[in-house]
Motif scaffolding. Structure first.
Motif, PDB file in Angstrom:
ATOM      1  N   PRO A 114       0.826  -1.202   0.000  1.00  0.00           N
ATOM      2  CA  PRO A 114       0.000   0.000   0.000  1.00  0.00           C
ATOM      3  C   PRO A 114       0.870   1.267   0.000  1.00  0.00           C
ATOM      4  O   PRO A 114       1.836   1.364   0.737  1.00  0.00           O
ATOM      5  CB  PRO A 114      -0.820  -0.105   1.280  1.00  0.00           C
ATOM      6  CG  PRO A 114      -0.404  -1.334   1.972  1.00  0.00           C
ATOM      7  CD  PRO A 114       0.639  -2.022   1.163  1.00  0.00           C
ATOM      8  N   GLY A 115       0.511   2.198  -0.860  1.00  0.00           N
ATOM      9  CA  GLY A 115       1.242   3.445  -0.940  1.00  0.00           C
ATOM     10  C   GLY A 115       2.492   3.390  -1.799  1.00  0.00           C
ATOM     11  O   GLY A 115       3.162   4.385  -1.977  1.00  0.00           O
ATOM     12  N   ALA A 116       2.822   2.221  -2.323  1.00  0.00           N
ATOM     13  CA  ALA A 116       4.002   2.074  -3.173  1.00  0.00           C
ATOM     14  C   ALA A 116       3.568   1.532  -4.521  1.00  0.00           C
ATOM     15  O   ALA A 116       2.508   0.930  -4.657  1.00  0.00           O
ATOM     16  CB  ALA A 116       5.015   1.135  -2.531  1.00  0.00           C
ATOM     17  N   CYS A 117       4.388   1.728  -5.503  1.00  0.00           N
ATOM     18  CA  CYS A 117       4.098   1.222  -6.844  1.00  0.00           C
ATOM     19  C   CYS A 117       4.754  -0.138  -7.039  1.00  0.00           C
ATOM     20  O   CYS A 117       5.765  -0.457  -6.427  1.00  0.00           O
ATOM     21  CB  CYS A 117       4.648   2.181  -7.898  1.00  0.00           C
ATOM     22  SG  CYS A 117       3.818   3.770  -7.897  1.00  0.00           S
ATOM     23  N   ALA A 118       4.147  -0.902  -7.900  1.00  0.00           N
ATOM     24  CA  ALA A 118       4.687  -2.192  -8.305  1.00  0.00           C
ATOM     25  C   ALA A 118       4.655  -2.216  -9.833  1.00  0.00           C
ATOM     26  O   ALA A 118       4.137  -1.303 -10.460  1.00  0.00           O
ATOM     27  CB  ALA A 118       3.837  -3.324  -7.733  1.00  0.00           C
ATOM     28  N   VAL A 119       5.209  -3.254 -10.425  1.00  0.00           N
ATOM     29  CA  VAL A 119       5.131  -3.433 -11.869  1.00  0.00           C
ATOM     30  C   VAL A 119       4.523  -4.798 -12.152  1.00  0.00           C
ATOM     31  O   VAL A 119       4.658  -5.727 -11.360  1.00  0.00           O
ATOM     32  CB  VAL A 119       6.512  -3.310 -12.564  1.00  0.00           C
ATOM     33  CG1 VAL A 119       7.030  -1.899 -12.482  1.00  0.00           C
ATOM     34  CG2 VAL A 119       7.517  -4.279 -11.986  1.00  0.00           C
ATOM     35  N   ALA A 120       3.836  -4.885 -13.280  1.00  0.00           N
ATOM     36  CA  ALA A 120       3.235  -6.151 -13.693  1.00  0.00           C
ATOM     37  C   ALA A 120       3.642  -6.443 -15.124  1.00  0.00           C
ATOM     38  O   ALA A 120       3.641  -5.550 -15.970  1.00  0.00           O
ATOM     39  CB  ALA A 120       1.719  -6.090 -13.580  1.00  0.00           C
ATOM     40  N   VAL A 121       3.997  -7.701 -15.364  1.00  0.00           N
ATOM     41  CA  VAL A 121       4.302  -8.186 -16.709  1.00  0.00           C
ATOM     42  C   VAL A 121       3.418  -9.398 -16.934  1.00  0.00           C
ATOM     43  O   VAL A 121       3.570 -10.417 -16.256  1.00  0.00           O
ATOM     44  CB  VAL A 121       5.791  -8.566 -16.865  1.00  0.00           C
ATOM     45  CG1 VAL A 121       6.056  -9.156 -18.232  1.00  0.00           C
ATOM     46  CG2 VAL A 121       6.688  -7.366 -16.612  1.00  0.00           C
ATOM     47  N   ASN A 122       2.462  -9.257 -17.833  1.00  0.00           N
ATOM     48  CA  ASN A 122       1.529 -10.345 -18.143  1.00  0.00           C
ATOM     49  C   ASN A 122       0.913 -10.949 -16.884  1.00  0.00           C
ATOM     50  O   ASN A 122       0.821 -12.159 -16.742  1.00  0.00           O
ATOM     51  CB  ASN A 122       2.226 -11.426 -18.963  1.00  0.00           C
ATOM     52  CG  ASN A 122       2.674 -10.905 -20.306  1.00  0.00           C
ATOM     53  OD1 ASN A 122       2.030 -10.057 -20.908  1.00  0.00           O
ATOM     54  ND2 ASN A 122       3.805 -11.400 -20.787  1.00  0.00           N
ATOM     55  N   GLY A 123       0.514 -10.106 -15.957  1.00  0.00           N
ATOM     56  CA  GLY A 123      -0.161 -10.556 -14.745  1.00  0.00           C
ATOM     57  C   GLY A 123       0.759 -10.949 -13.605  1.00  0.00           C
ATOM     58  O   GLY A 123       0.284 -11.221 -12.506  1.00  0.00           O
TER      59      GLY A 123
END
Length: 86
Positions: A39-48
């Motif tokens: 929460p409050g931070a960004c993440a990255v997603a690659v094809n789910g």
């Protein structure tokens, strides 16, 4: 290499996390997302498949052994491929 501390750590943690995430987004067709696990931070997603570049950057800069930004960058598309093949 000694772990960074204080303001230097905060600056480098932000820079390294953002740079690593953007490399993942651009080289593997990922996207920036928000995630309940961070929460409050960004993440990255690659094809789910979700990765947390800021978390890994924190661990690398803190000197935690066996942590690698390159491994995160390589693993997301590899895991996504395995999920679609299997």
């Amino acid at each position: 290499m000694e772990p960074l501390g204080g303001e230097r750590f905060d600056l480098w943690w932000q820079f390294v996390g953002a740079y690593t995430g953007q490399v993942i987004v651009e080289t593997h067709g990922g996207q920036w997302i928000t995630h309940d696990q961070a929460p409050g931070a960004c993440a990255v997603a690659v094809n789910g498949v979700v990765g947390f570049p800021f978390t890994v950057a924190n661990k690398v800069l803190s000197g935690e052994p066996y942590k690698s930004l390159a491994s995160l960058t390589r693993s997301l598309p590899a895991i996504a491929r395995r999920q679609t093949e299997g």
